[in-house]
Design a protein around this motif. Sequence first.
Motif, short mmCIF file in Angstrom:
data_model
loop_
_atom_site.label_atom_id
_atom_site.label_comp_id
_atom_site.label_asym_id
_atom_site.label_seq_id
_atom_site.Cartn_x
_atom_site.Cartn_y
_atom_site.Cartn_z
N ALA A 1 0.75 -1.13 -0.22
CA ALA A 1 -0.06 -0.05 -0.22
C ALA A 1 0.82 1.33 -0.17
O ALA A 1 0.39 2.08 -0.63
CB ALA A 1 -0.78 0.10 1.24
N ARG A 2 1.87 1.21 0.87
CA ARG A 2 2.95 2.36 0.71
C ARG A 2 3.59 2.49 -0.76
O ARG A 2 3.62 3.80 -1.27
CB ARG A 2 3.88 1.98 2.00
N VAL A 3 3.74 1.47 -1.27
CA VAL A 3 4.22 1.51 -2.74
C VAL A 3 3.41 2.59 -3.51
O VAL A 3 3.42 3.06 -4.31
CB VAL A 3 5.03 0.11 -3.23
N ARG A 4 2.09 1.77 -3.45
CA ARG A 4 0.88 2.37 -4.47
C ARG A 4 0.55 3.82 -4.07
O ARG A 4 0.33 4.44 -5.13
CB ARG A 4 -0.20 1.64 -4.04
N ALA A 5 0.74 4.05 -2.74
CA ALA A 5 0.51 5.78 -2.40
C ALA A 5 1.61 6.36 -2.95
O ALA A 5 1.58 7.37 -3.51
CB ALA A 5 0.47 5.54 -1.07
N GLY B 1 1.63 9.67 -5.24
CA GLY B 1 2.01 10.70 -5.01
C GLY B 1 2.88 11.24 -6.16
O GLY B 1 2.90 12.44 -6.50
N LEU B 2 3.82 10.39 -6.79
CA LEU B 2 4.72 10.70 -7.87
C LEU B 2 3.74 11.12 -8.94
O LEU B 2 4.12 12.34 -9.69
CB LEU B 2 5.71 9.82 -8.10
N ALA B 3 2.99 10.61 -9.31
CA ALA B 3 2.06 11.00 -10.38
C ALA B 3 1.47 12.03 -10.21
O ALA B 3 1.43 13.00 -11.20
CB ALA B 3 1.17 9.83 -10.79
N ALA B 4 0.94 12.38 -9.29
CA ALA B 4 0.14 13.81 -8.85
C ALA B 4 1.17 14.86 -8.93
O ALA B 4 0.86 15.94 -9.51
CB ALA B 4 -0.49 13.73 -7.59
N ALA C 1 8.44 12.90 -3.85
CA ALA C 1 7.95 11.74 -4.20
C ALA C 1 8.77 10.67 -4.76
O ALA C 1 8.51 9.42 -4.30
CB ALA C 1 6.86 12.10 -5.24
N GLU C 2 9.90 11.06 -5.43
CA GLU C 2 10.76 9.99 -5.84
C GLU C 2 11.58 9.24 -4.56
O GLU C 2 11.80 8.14 -4.81
CB GLU C 2 11.79 10.70 -6.93
N ASP C 3 11.84 10.23 -3.79
CA ASP C 3 12.60 9.56 -2.63
C ASP C 3 11.55 8.62 -1.87
O ASP C 3 12.11 7.51 -1.49
CB ASP C 3 12.95 10.58 -1.82
N GLU C 4 10.26 9.07 -1.56
CA GLU C 4 9.36 8.24 -1.01
C GLU C 4 9.13 7.05 -1.85
O GLU C 4 9.08 5.79 -1.05
CB GLU C 4 8.09 8.91 -0.76
N LEU C 5 9.12 6.94 -3.11
CA LEU C 5 8.86 5.71 -3.90
C LEU C 5 10.16 4.87 -3.78
O LEU C 5 10.04 3.69 -3.50
CB LEU C 5 8.66 6.27 -5.34
N ASP C 6 11.34 5.54 -4.04
CA ASP C 6 12.53 4.69 -3.70
C ASP C 6 12.70 4.00 -2.40
O ASP C 6 13.01 2.88 -2.25
CB ASP C 6 13.63 5.62 -3.80
N ASP C 7 12.20 4.85 -1.32
CA ASP C 7 12.34 4.17 0.21
C ASP C 7 11.06 2.95 0.18
O ASP C 7 11.48 1.86 0.64
CB ASP C 7 11.73 5.21 1.07
N ALA C 8 9.99 3.26 -0.16
CA ALA C 8 9.19 2.20 -0.21
C ALA C 8 9.18 0.87 -0.91
O ALA C 8 9.15 -0.23 -0.53
CB ALA C 8 7.65 2.78 -0.51
#
Length: 68
Positions: free
Chosen positions: A18-22, A26-29, A42-49
């Motif tokens: 769910a964190r990856v999907r969110a 967020g990155l798309a938005a 958002a890219e950093d959050e996605l990388d972490d997730a």
Amino acid sequence: MARSPEVAVNEVAEALLARVRAARAGLAAAREAGDAYAVAVAEDELDDAVRLARRHGLDVDATGAGEE
């Protein structure tokens, strides 16, 4: 009442996915808004997730929760 470890593992896996999907949403938005700072965050959050999910043995690409 004690829950089985398998249930807890499934809940952790679902939370990670769910964190990856969110993060992907967020990155798309951020990209759609054209906000360079928000995109970087958002890219950093996605990388972490994604990193965390993979560390736990989850194939985020196969689940549809993977990176773009």
